[in-house]
Motif scaffolding. Sequence first.
Motif, PDB file in Angstrom:
ATOM      1  N   GLU A  91       0.861  -1.182   0.000  1.00  0.00           N
ATOM      2  CA  GLU A  91       0.000   0.000   0.000  1.00  0.00           C
ATOM      3  C   GLU A  91       0.897   1.231   0.000  1.00  0.00           C
ATOM      4  N   ILE A  92       0.574   2.159  -0.880  1.00  0.00           N
ATOM      5  CA  ILE A  92       1.395   3.377  -0.958  1.00  0.00           C
ATOM      6  C   ILE A  92       0.539   4.589  -0.585  1.00  0.00           C
ATOM      7  N   PHE A  93       0.975   5.301   0.417  1.00  0.00           N
ATOM      8  CA  PHE A  93       0.238   6.474   0.891  1.00  0.00           C
ATOM      9  C   PHE A  93       0.947   7.759   0.474  1.00  0.00           C
ATOM     10  N   GLU A  94       0.156   8.781   0.185  1.00  0.00           N
ATOM     11  CA  GLU A  94       0.736  10.105  -0.065  1.00  0.00           C
ATOM     12  C   GLU A  94       1.264  10.665   1.253  1.00  0.00           C
ATOM     13  N   GLU A  95       0.476  10.449   2.295  1.00  0.00           N
ATOM     14  CA  GLU A  95       0.814  10.967   3.631  1.00  0.00           C
ATOM     15  C   GLU A  95       0.147  10.084   4.684  1.00  0.00           C
ATOM     16  N   ILE A  96       0.847   9.873   5.769  1.00  0.00           N
ATOM     17  CA  ILE A  96       0.290   9.056   6.869  1.00  0.00           C
ATOM     18  C   ILE A  96       0.970   9.532   8.161  1.00  0.00           C
ATOM     19  N   ASP A  97       0.387   9.194   9.311  1.00  0.00           N
ATOM     20  CA  ASP A  97       1.105   9.577  10.545  1.00  0.00           C
ATOM     21  C   ASP A  97       2.417   8.786  10.647  1.00  0.00           C
ATOM     22  N   SER A  98       2.286   7.452  10.625  1.00  0.00           N
ATOM     23  CA  SER A  98       3.467   6.594  10.698  1.00  0.00           C
ATOM     24  C   SER A  98       3.101   5.234  10.094  1.00  0.00           C
ATOM     25  N   THR A  99       3.924   4.737   9.207  1.00  0.00           N
ATOM     26  CA  THR A  99       3.627   3.434   8.587  1.00  0.00           C
ATOM     27  C   THR A  99       3.690   2.319   9.637  1.00  0.00           C
ATOM     28  N   ASN A 100       4.522   2.487  10.658  1.00  0.00           N
ATOM     29  CA  ASN A 100       4.590   1.481  11.729  1.00  0.00           C
ATOM     30  C   ASN A 100       3.281   1.445  12.517  1.00  0.00           C
ATOM     31  N   THR A 101       2.804   2.641  12.877  1.00  0.00           N
ATOM     32  CA  THR A 101       1.565   2.734  13.643  1.00  0.00           C
ATOM     33  C   THR A 101       0.424   2.136  12.825  1.00  0.00           C
ATOM     34  N   TYR A 102       0.410   2.445  11.534  1.00  0.00           N
ATOM     35  CA  TYR A 102      -0.647   1.942  10.658  1.00  0.00           C
ATOM     36  C   TYR A 102      -0.681   0.409  10.664  1.00  0.00           C
ATOM     37  N   LEU A 103       0.449  -0.209  10.414  1.00  0.00           N
ATOM     38  CA  LEU A 103       0.460  -1.682  10.343  1.00  0.00           C
ATOM     39  C   LEU A 103       0.236  -2.323  11.707  1.00  0.00           C
ATOM     40  N   LYS A 104       0.731  -1.649  12.734  1.00  0.00           N
ATOM     41  CA  LYS A 104       0.561  -2.173  14.088  1.00  0.00           C
ATOM     42  C   LYS A 104      -0.926  -2.267  14.442  1.00  0.00           C
ATOM     43  N   PHE A 129       2.816 -10.669  15.539  1.00  0.00           N
ATOM     44  CA  PHE A 129       3.464 -10.003  14.413  1.00  0.00           C
ATOM     45  C   PHE A 129       4.632  -9.102  14.811  1.00  0.00           C
ATOM     46  N   PHE A 130       5.672  -9.161  14.024  1.00  0.00           N
ATOM     47  CA  PHE A 130       6.743  -8.182  14.130  1.00  0.00           C
ATOM     48  C   PHE A 130       6.450  -7.108  13.092  1.00  0.00           C
ATOM     49  N   ILE A 131       6.598  -5.850  13.480  1.00  0.00           N
ATOM     50  CA  ILE A 131       6.424  -4.745  12.538  1.00  0.00           C
ATOM     51  C   ILE A 131       7.791  -4.094  12.383  1.00  0.00           C
ATOM     52  N   VAL A 132       8.311  -4.178  11.177  1.00  0.00           N
ATOM     53  CA  VAL A 132       9.645  -3.626  10.916  1.00  0.00           C
ATOM     54  C   VAL A 132       9.479  -2.315  10.163  1.00  0.00           C
ATOM     55  N   LEU A 151      -3.473  -2.326  12.334  1.00  0.00           N
ATOM     56  CA  LEU A 151      -4.288  -2.976  11.312  1.00  0.00           C
ATOM     57  C   LEU A 151      -4.781  -4.341  11.806  1.00  0.00           C
ATOM     58  N   ASP A 152      -6.085  -4.613  11.621  1.00  0.00           N
ATOM     59  CA  ASP A 152      -6.632  -5.857  12.151  1.00  0.00           C
ATOM     60  C   ASP A 152      -6.190  -7.107  11.389  1.00  0.00           C
ATOM     61  N   ASN A 153      -6.371  -7.071  10.086  1.00  0.00           N
ATOM     62  CA  ASN A 153      -6.018  -8.270   9.315  1.00  0.00           C
ATOM     63  C   ASN A 153      -4.730  -8.053   8.540  1.00  0.00           C
ATOM     64  N   LYS A 154      -3.652  -8.526   9.137  1.00  0.00           N
ATOM     65  CA  LYS A 154      -2.353  -8.321   8.489  1.00  0.00           C
ATOM     66  C   LYS A 154      -1.978  -9.546   7.667  1.00  0.00           C
ATOM     67  N   GLU A 155      -1.416  -9.268   6.508  1.00  0.00           N
ATOM     68  CA  GLU A 155      -0.904 -10.366   5.680  1.00  0.00           C
ATOM     69  C   GLU A 155       0.592 -10.484   5.884  1.00  0.00           C
ATOM     70  N   GLU A 156       1.083 -11.706   5.797  1.00  0.00           N
ATOM     71  CA  GLU A 156       2.535 -11.930   5.910  1.00  0.00           C
ATOM     72  C   GLU A 156       3.264 -11.089   4.840  1.00  0.00           C
TER      73      GLU A 156
END
Length: 240
Positions: free
Chosen positions: A4-17, A118-121, A19-24
Amino acid sequence: MKIEIFEEIDSTNTYLKNLDNKEEYQIAISKIQTAGRGRTGNKWESQMGGAYFSFVFKEKKGIAIEEYTRIPLVVGYSLLKTLENLEKNMSFEFKWTNDIYVQDKKISGILVEKRKEFFIVGIGINLNNKIQGEAEQRGISLGMLTEKEYDREELVKQIVVDFKENLNKYLEGNWKEMLKYLNKKNYLLDKSIEVHLRDGSIKKGICREINETGEIEIELNGRVENFSVGEIHIRKKEEN
Ligand code: BTN
């Protein structure tokens, strides 16, 4: 690999952290972050041109949790290898615990977090951005060094593909070889440093090697102590 590519976000780590349904190996990239986070509560400046992204992977069954304490170093090892492949003549160094340096300046930082299984890198790379003003003392971008314009998405994909491979290499029992390489590229080796510990205390000493556990060895008054947490600050010459 879902990207997923965002124009702007607070933090990509926070977003994935969150997120309810994460894919490997799901990846989130953003052109700008408004609340980019670094380690130990630091802010990560995320202006246009840099590469700011995160990806997730699931802990593997049957792998002891102690094995996972080295994951941030495995990420560092892998990122170092990808960057070395990208710019073969550039001298990248690894600054324990999780930074990549070139010419005494930070080019990239890594933030590894864990949410449930999940690990979020999260990785920030100074890529096509220009670092100016006071920050130029501490940071540099690849573009500033080579005057090239890099393809951010291509690089991000390569980093994740390489990490997947290096994580397998690690889980197959090749930690010693990886550690040896990190020590070869150990930016802090024999440098006078200060360890800023979480309790606010500061210890001064000389940095030595990264050990088997992934801790840093620091010589304090001739005695070597191992540190697993805390921030390392290099002391200026006049402080030595
Ligand atoms: C550090 O140097 O302390 C780590 C910096 C990590 C920054 C990256 S940018 C993408 C991801 N999202 C964040 O909020 N932080 C990481």
